[in-house]
Design a protein around this motif. Structure first.
Motif, PDB file in Angstrom:
ATOM      1  N   THR A  12       0.868  -1.166   0.000  1.00  0.00           N
ATOM      2  CA  THR A  12       0.000   0.000   0.000  1.00  0.00           C
ATOM      3  C   THR A  12       0.903   1.213   0.000  1.00  0.00           C
ATOM      4  OG1 THR A  12      -0.108   0.086   2.397  1.00  0.00           O
ATOM      5  CG2 THR A  12      -1.831  -1.168   1.278  1.00  0.00           C
ATOM      6  N   GLY A  13       0.438   2.252  -0.578  1.00  0.00           N
ATOM      7  CA  GLY A  13       1.287   3.433  -0.541  1.00  0.00           C
ATOM      8  C   GLY A  13       1.008   4.406  -1.644  1.00  0.00           C
ATOM      9  N   SER A  14       1.998   5.170  -1.921  1.00  0.00           N
ATOM     10  CA  SER A  14       1.914   6.374  -2.730  1.00  0.00           C
ATOM     11  C   SER A  14       1.191   6.172  -4.044  1.00  0.00           C
ATOM     12  CB  SER A  14       3.309   6.895  -2.993  1.00  0.00           C
ATOM     13  OG  SER A  14       3.949   7.168  -1.781  1.00  0.00           O
ATOM     14  N   PRO A  15       0.390   7.114  -4.375  1.00  0.00           N
ATOM     15  CA  PRO A  15      -0.223   8.051  -3.452  1.00  0.00           C
ATOM     16  C   PRO A  15      -1.637   7.583  -3.103  1.00  0.00           C
ATOM     17  CG  PRO A  15      -0.427   8.943  -5.650  1.00  0.00           C
ATOM     18  CD  PRO A  15       0.197   7.565  -5.760  1.00  0.00           C
ATOM     19  N   SER A  16      -1.769   6.755  -2.108  1.00  0.00           N
ATOM     20  CA  SER A  16      -3.096   6.256  -1.753  1.00  0.00           C
ATOM     21  C   SER A  16      -3.652   6.893  -0.490  1.00  0.00           C
ATOM     22  CB  SER A  16      -3.051   4.742  -1.574  1.00  0.00           C
ATOM     23  OG  SER A  16      -2.196   4.406  -0.505  1.00  0.00           O
ATOM     24  N   HIS A  17      -2.846   7.549   0.271  1.00  0.00           N
ATOM     25  CA  HIS A  17      -3.293   8.197   1.489  1.00  0.00           C
ATOM     26  C   HIS A  17      -3.387   9.701   1.226  1.00  0.00           C
ATOM     27  CE1 HIS A  17      -3.185   9.772   5.584  1.00  0.00           C
ATOM     28  NE2 HIS A  17      -3.618   8.579   5.956  1.00  0.00           N
ATOM     29  N   PRO A  18      -4.421  10.369   1.759  1.00  0.00           N
ATOM     30  CA  PRO A  18      -4.562  11.812   1.482  1.00  0.00           C
ATOM     31  C   PRO A  18      -3.304  12.638   1.786  1.00  0.00           C
ATOM     32  CG  PRO A  18      -6.557  10.998   2.479  1.00  0.00           C
ATOM     33  CD  PRO A  18      -5.562   9.857   2.511  1.00  0.00           C
ATOM     34  N   LEU A  19      -2.558  12.291   2.829  1.00  0.00           N
ATOM     35  CA  LEU A  19      -1.335  13.050   3.118  1.00  0.00           C
ATOM     36  C   LEU A  19      -0.287  12.847   2.023  1.00  0.00           C
ATOM     37  CD1 LEU A  19      -0.983  12.489   6.969  1.00  0.00           C
ATOM     38  CD2 LEU A  19      -1.752  14.552   5.770  1.00  0.00           C
ATOM     39  N   GLU A  20      -0.214  11.642   1.459  1.00  0.00           N
ATOM     40  CA  GLU A  20       0.720  11.400   0.355  1.00  0.00           C
ATOM     41  C   GLU A  20       0.259  12.113  -0.907  1.00  0.00           C
ATOM     42  OE1 GLU A  20       0.805   7.157   0.133  1.00  0.00           O
ATOM     43  OE2 GLU A  20       2.393   7.001   1.607  1.00  0.00           O
ATOM     44  N   ILE A  21      -1.049  12.082  -1.164  1.00  0.00           N
ATOM     45  CA  ILE A  21      -1.588  12.796  -2.320  1.00  0.00           C
ATOM     46  C   ILE A  21      -1.238  14.277  -2.214  1.00  0.00           C
ATOM     47  CG2 ILE A  21      -3.712  13.541  -3.465  1.00  0.00           C
ATOM     48  CD1 ILE A  21      -4.913  10.807  -2.612  1.00  0.00           C
ATOM     49  N   ASP A  22      -1.484  14.843  -1.054  1.00  0.00           N
ATOM     50  CA  ASP A  22      -1.190  16.260  -0.847  1.00  0.00           C
ATOM     51  C   ASP A  22       0.291  16.558  -1.053  1.00  0.00           C
ATOM     52  OD1 ASP A  22      -1.958  18.915  -0.202  1.00  0.00           O
ATOM     53  OD2 ASP A  22      -1.185  18.637   1.823  1.00  0.00           O
ATOM     54  N   HIS A  23       1.146  15.737  -0.476  1.00  0.00           N
ATOM     55  CA  HIS A  23       2.586  15.972  -0.565  1.00  0.00           C
ATOM     56  C   HIS A  23       3.108  15.808  -1.989  1.00  0.00           C
ATOM     57  CE1 HIS A  23       6.805  15.991   0.615  1.00  0.00           C
ATOM     58  NE2 HIS A  23       6.949  14.921  -0.150  1.00  0.00           N
ATOM     59  N   PHE A  24       2.825  14.656  -2.613  1.00  0.00           N
ATOM     60  CA  PHE A  24       3.430  14.339  -3.903  1.00  0.00           C
ATOM     61  C   PHE A  24       2.750  15.004  -5.098  1.00  0.00           C
ATOM     62  CE2 PHE A  24       4.887  10.743  -1.296  1.00  0.00           C
ATOM     63  CZ  PHE A  24       6.254  10.870  -1.508  1.00  0.00           C
ATOM     64  N   LEU A  25       1.441  15.207  -5.023  1.00  0.00           N
ATOM     65  CA  LEU A  25       0.742  15.762  -6.176  1.00  0.00           C
ATOM     66  C   LEU A  25       0.453  17.252  -6.080  1.00  0.00           C
ATOM     67  CD1 LEU A  25      -1.794  12.861  -6.818  1.00  0.00           C
ATOM     68  CD2 LEU A  25       0.489  13.197  -7.798  1.00  0.00           C
ATOM     69  N   PHE A  26       0.349  17.758  -4.849  1.00  0.00           N
ATOM     70  CA  PHE A  26      -0.023  19.157  -4.673  1.00  0.00           C
ATOM     71  C   PHE A  26       1.007  19.956  -3.880  1.00  0.00           C
ATOM     72  CE2 PHE A  26      -4.023  16.832  -5.213  1.00  0.00           C
ATOM     73  CZ  PHE A  26      -4.548  17.511  -6.298  1.00  0.00           C
ATOM     74  N   ALA A  27       2.174  19.371  -3.656  1.00  0.00           N
ATOM     75  CA  ALA A  27       3.258  20.053  -2.924  1.00  0.00           C
ATOM     76  C   ALA A  27       2.779  20.599  -1.577  1.00  0.00           C
ATOM     77  CB  ALA A  27       3.866  21.165  -3.768  1.00  0.00           C
ATOM     78  N   GLY A  28       1.836  19.862  -0.952  1.00  0.00           N
ATOM     79  CA  GLY A  28       1.348  20.253   0.360  1.00  0.00           C
ATOM     80  C   GLY A  28       0.429  21.454   0.352  1.00  0.00           C
ATOM     81  N   GLN A  29      -0.053  21.852  -0.820  1.00  0.00           N
ATOM     82  CA  GLN A  29      -0.824  23.088  -0.930  1.00  0.00           C
ATOM     83  C   GLN A  29      -2.311  22.891  -1.210  1.00  0.00           C
ATOM     84  OE1 GLN A  29       0.750  26.081  -0.294  1.00  0.00           O
ATOM     85  NE2 GLN A  29       2.344  24.637   0.277  1.00  0.00           N
ATOM     86  N   ARG A  30      -2.795  21.658  -1.284  1.00  0.00           N
ATOM     87  CA  ARG A  30      -4.213  21.439  -1.602  1.00  0.00           C
ATOM     88  C   ARG A  30      -5.103  21.910  -0.459  1.00  0.00           C
ATOM     89  NH1 ARG A  30      -8.843  19.311  -1.950  1.00  0.00           N
ATOM     90  NH2 ARG A  30      -9.774  18.747  -3.900  1.00  0.00           N
ATOM     91  N   ASP A  31      -6.202  22.543  -0.827  1.00  0.00           N
ATOM     92  CA  ASP A  31      -7.203  22.983   0.148  1.00  0.00           C
ATOM     93  C   ASP A  31      -8.181  21.828   0.349  1.00  0.00           C
ATOM     94  OD1 ASP A  31      -9.185  24.096   1.664  1.00  0.00           O
ATOM     95  OD2 ASP A  31      -9.646  25.730   0.267  1.00  0.00           O
ATOM     96  N   TRP A  32      -7.990  21.057   1.411  1.00  0.00           N
ATOM     97  CA  TRP A  32      -8.796  19.866   1.654  1.00  0.00           C
ATOM     98  C   TRP A  32     -10.179  20.192   2.186  1.00  0.00           C
ATOM     99  CZ3 TRP A  32      -7.617  15.405  -0.481  1.00  0.00           C
ATOM    100  CH2 TRP A  32      -6.312  15.229  -0.925  1.00  0.00           C
ATOM    101  N   SER A  33     -10.510  21.456   2.363  1.00  0.00           N
ATOM    102  CA  SER A  33     -11.879  21.802   2.726  1.00  0.00           C
ATOM    103  C   SER A  33     -12.773  21.770   1.488  1.00  0.00           C
ATOM    104  CB  SER A  33     -11.941  23.182   3.389  1.00  0.00           C
ATOM    105  OG  SER A  33     -11.628  24.196   2.451  1.00  0.00           O
TER     106      SER A  33
END
Length: 63
Positions: free
Chosen positions: A27-48
């Motif tokens: 299991t792993g990248s990018p399957s967890h929301p924190l990984e998605i945010d980090h790897f695909l959105f450089a930690g900048q996604r607005d999860w609201s």
């Protein structure tokens, strides 16, 4: 979705041996929301905001 789920369960791709999954299931990248945010959105996604994704080849719908 039931028909698709049944097809994937009857004819999994890639072929699988359930006995092997305890040692090789990954299991792993990018399957967890924190990984998605980090790897695909450089930690900048607005999860609201809503997040929709198509998982090609998935045997079930994902929210």
């Amino acid at each position: 979705m039931t028909d698709v789920t049944e097809q994937y369960e009857a004819y999994p791709y890639p072929a699988r041996d359930p006995a092997e999954e305890k040692t090789r299931l990954i299991t792993g990248s990018p399957s967890h929301p924190l990984e998605i945010d980090h790897f695909l959105f450089a930690g900048q996604r607005d999860w609201s905001q809503p997040f929709r994704v198509l998982v090609a080849g998935a045997a079930r719908a994902m929210p």
